[in-house]
Every structure is written in C-alpha cells, then in structure tokens.
Motif scaffolding. Structure first.
Motif, PDB file in Angstrom:
ATOM      1  N   PRO A 135    -147.087   4.539  84.497  1.00 54.75           N
ATOM      2  CA  PRO A 135    -148.229   5.456  84.601  1.00 54.75           C
ATOM      3  C   PRO A 135    -148.295   6.130  85.976  1.00 54.75           C
ATOM      4  O   PRO A 135    -147.897   5.554  86.993  1.00 54.75           O
ATOM      5  CB  PRO A 135    -149.442   4.546  84.400  1.00 54.75           C
ATOM      6  N   GLN A 136    -148.804   7.351  85.993  1.00 57.47           N
ATOM      7  CA  GLN A 136    -149.028   8.081  87.246  1.00 57.47           C
ATOM      8  C   GLN A 136    -149.937   7.230  88.138  1.00 57.47           C
ATOM      9  O   GLN A 136    -150.813   6.537  87.634  1.00 57.47           O
ATOM     10  CB  GLN A 136    -149.689   9.431  86.936  1.00 57.47           C
TER      11      GLN A 136
ATOM     12  N   LEU B 167    -151.508   4.482 100.697  1.00 59.37           N
ATOM     13  CA  LEU B 167    -150.555   5.120 101.604  1.00 59.37           C
ATOM     14  C   LEU B 167    -151.285   6.235 102.327  1.00 59.37           C
ATOM     15  O   LEU B 167    -151.924   7.082 101.690  1.00 59.37           O
ATOM     16  CB  LEU B 167    -149.374   5.691 100.813  1.00 59.37           C
ATOM     17  N   THR B 168    -151.201   6.227 103.657  1.00 62.29           N
ATOM     18  CA  THR B 168    -151.843   7.271 104.455  1.00 62.29           C
ATOM     19  C   THR B 168    -150.767   8.178 105.015  1.00 62.29           C
ATOM     20  O   THR B 168    -149.907   7.747 105.786  1.00 62.29           O
ATOM     21  CB  THR B 168    -152.694   6.665 105.583  1.00 62.29           C
ATOM     22  N   THR B 169    -150.818   9.440 104.607  1.00 58.55           N
ATOM     23  CA  THR B 169    -149.847  10.443 105.025  1.00 58.55           C
ATOM     24  C   THR B 169    -150.577  11.599 105.704  1.00 58.55           C
ATOM     25  O   THR B 169    -151.806  11.589 105.797  1.00 58.55           O
ATOM     26  CB  THR B 169    -149.064  10.984 103.807  1.00 58.55           C
TER      27      THR B 169
ATOM     28  N   ALA C 258    -143.161  10.165  96.491  1.00 57.17           N
ATOM     29  CA  ALA C 258    -143.129  10.198  97.958  1.00 57.17           C
ATOM     30  C   ALA C 258    -143.133  11.635  98.466  1.00 57.17           C
ATOM     31  O   ALA C 258    -143.880  11.976  99.388  1.00 57.17           O
ATOM     32  CB  ALA C 258    -141.907   9.438  98.477  1.00 57.17           C
ATOM     33  N   SER C 259    -142.336  12.474  97.857  1.00 61.49           N
ATOM     34  CA  SER C 259    -142.289  13.882  98.252  1.00 61.49           C
ATOM     35  C   SER C 259    -143.608  14.584  97.950  1.00 61.49           C
ATOM     36  O   SER C 259    -144.108  15.365  98.755  1.00 61.49           O
ATOM     37  CB  SER C 259    -141.136  14.579  97.516  1.00 61.49           C
ATOM     38  N   ARG C 260    -144.193  14.286  96.797  1.00 61.32           N
ATOM     39  CA  ARG C 260    -145.452  14.935  96.379  1.00 61.32           C
ATOM     40  C   ARG C 260    -146.569  14.715  97.397  1.00 61.32           C
ATOM     41  O   ARG C 260    -147.345  15.620  97.687  1.00 61.32           O
ATOM     42  CB  ARG C 260    -145.881  14.410  95.008  1.00 61.32           C
TER      43      ARG C 260
ATOM     44  N   LEU D  83    -136.951   6.098  90.280  1.00 58.61           N
ATOM     45  CA  LEU D  83    -138.008   5.600  91.170  1.00 58.61           C
ATOM     46  C   LEU D  83    -137.835   6.119  92.586  1.00 58.61           C
ATOM     47  O   LEU D  83    -136.742   6.494  92.994  1.00 58.61           O
ATOM     48  CB  LEU D  83    -137.961   4.071  91.222  1.00 58.61           C
ATOM     49  N   ASP D  84    -138.925   6.076  93.340  1.00 59.19           N
ATOM     50  CA  ASP D  84    -138.897   6.169  94.793  1.00 59.19           C
ATOM     51  C   ASP D  84    -139.117   4.742  95.290  1.00 59.19           C
ATOM     52  O   ASP D  84    -140.067   4.078  94.861  1.00 59.19           O
ATOM     53  CB  ASP D  84    -140.014   7.061  95.335  1.00 59.19           C
TER      54      ASP D  84
END
Length: 145
Positions: free
Chosen positions: A52-53, A21-23, A121-123, A78-79
């Motif tokens: 797991p993380q 994922l590119t943010t 997602a927020s992190r 979950l997200d």
C-alpha cells in the motif's frame, strides 16, 4: 509444495509501527511492518504482489553493521533506505530490481533498513543525512532491541 508456499505469500510481520522521514519537502509518515524475528527478517517483503501507498517494512538490528539485502522472491520494486544509529539516512538504493540476487550493501554501518515502494524516496526528495524518526533509533542510550 505449493500449499506450503501459499501461507508464506500472505504472511506479514506481526508488529506495526510508524516511521517519519523529514526531508526538504517536510515530514512524511509511513505505516510500517516491523520485521523482528530472524524469520521475518529473512522473508521481508518476499512473495508480496503489492505494498500500500505510504507503507513499508523496517528491519531494526541490535547493533550497527554493514548490511546487505537482496530482492530474491520479491515481486515489488523497492527503495531501500539504510539508517544510521543516530537516526539519519546513510544511503538509499532506489528502484531495486524484482527477483534480483545482486547484493545491495548499506555502504557503511547502519542500524536499520526501511523498505518503501520504488520511487517513494525520489517523490519526497529523500537524501543521505535526512532525519528518520522511529522508536529506538537516534535516541540516547538506544539502538538495542
């Protein structure tokens, strides 16, 4: 009946892959289980007690469609990240409620859904329009599995 449920509780999807994922905060890589068969897609992350993380599960479909998910029998918040055929984030449903049978819709045509630990997602600052790199998504002439 309990003996039948125990194997399901530890069952995992057969394949593993990588999603990037590119943010605005950079690239974030996740090892994902790939839900391919109808049974794997129906089961998803049900009955799991942890994830797991930097891990998740991806559901890829043969054509874009309005998707619906739920949290029935899912212990882990979950997200849910709904992904377009072009490889961008369409919509994010953050911090889903465990065991809820409320329907969660994609909000438009999606080719895949990525499930991550709640808060992920927020992190990383994930938002609609961010890029998703996964084989077969966003590639010319692809999308079919």
């Amino acid at each position: 009946m309990l003996a039948v449920l125990l194997p399901l509780a530890s069952a995992q999807a057969e394949g593993l892959g990588t999603v990037v994922l590119t943010t605005g905060s950079g690239e974030h890589t996740y090892t994902v289980e790939i839900a391919l068969s109808p049974t794997e897609k129906a089961r998803g992350l049900m009955f799991r007690r942890s994830l797991p993380q930097d891990s998740g599960m991806i559901f890829v479909y043969d054509r874009p469609r309005v998707m619906s998910m739920w949290m029935r029998n899912t212990y882990i918040p979950l997200d849910m990240v709904f992904i377009t055929e072009q490889g961008t984030v369409l919509r994010i449903e953050e911090n889903t409620e465990p065991f809820s049978t409320d329907i969660i819709y994609s909000g438009g045509d999606a080719i895949a859904v990525l499930e991550l630990n709640a808060g992920e997602a927020s992190r990383i600052g994930l938002k609609p329009g961010d890029r998703v790199a996964y084989p077969g998504i966003g590639e010319t002439g692809s999308g079919a599995w």
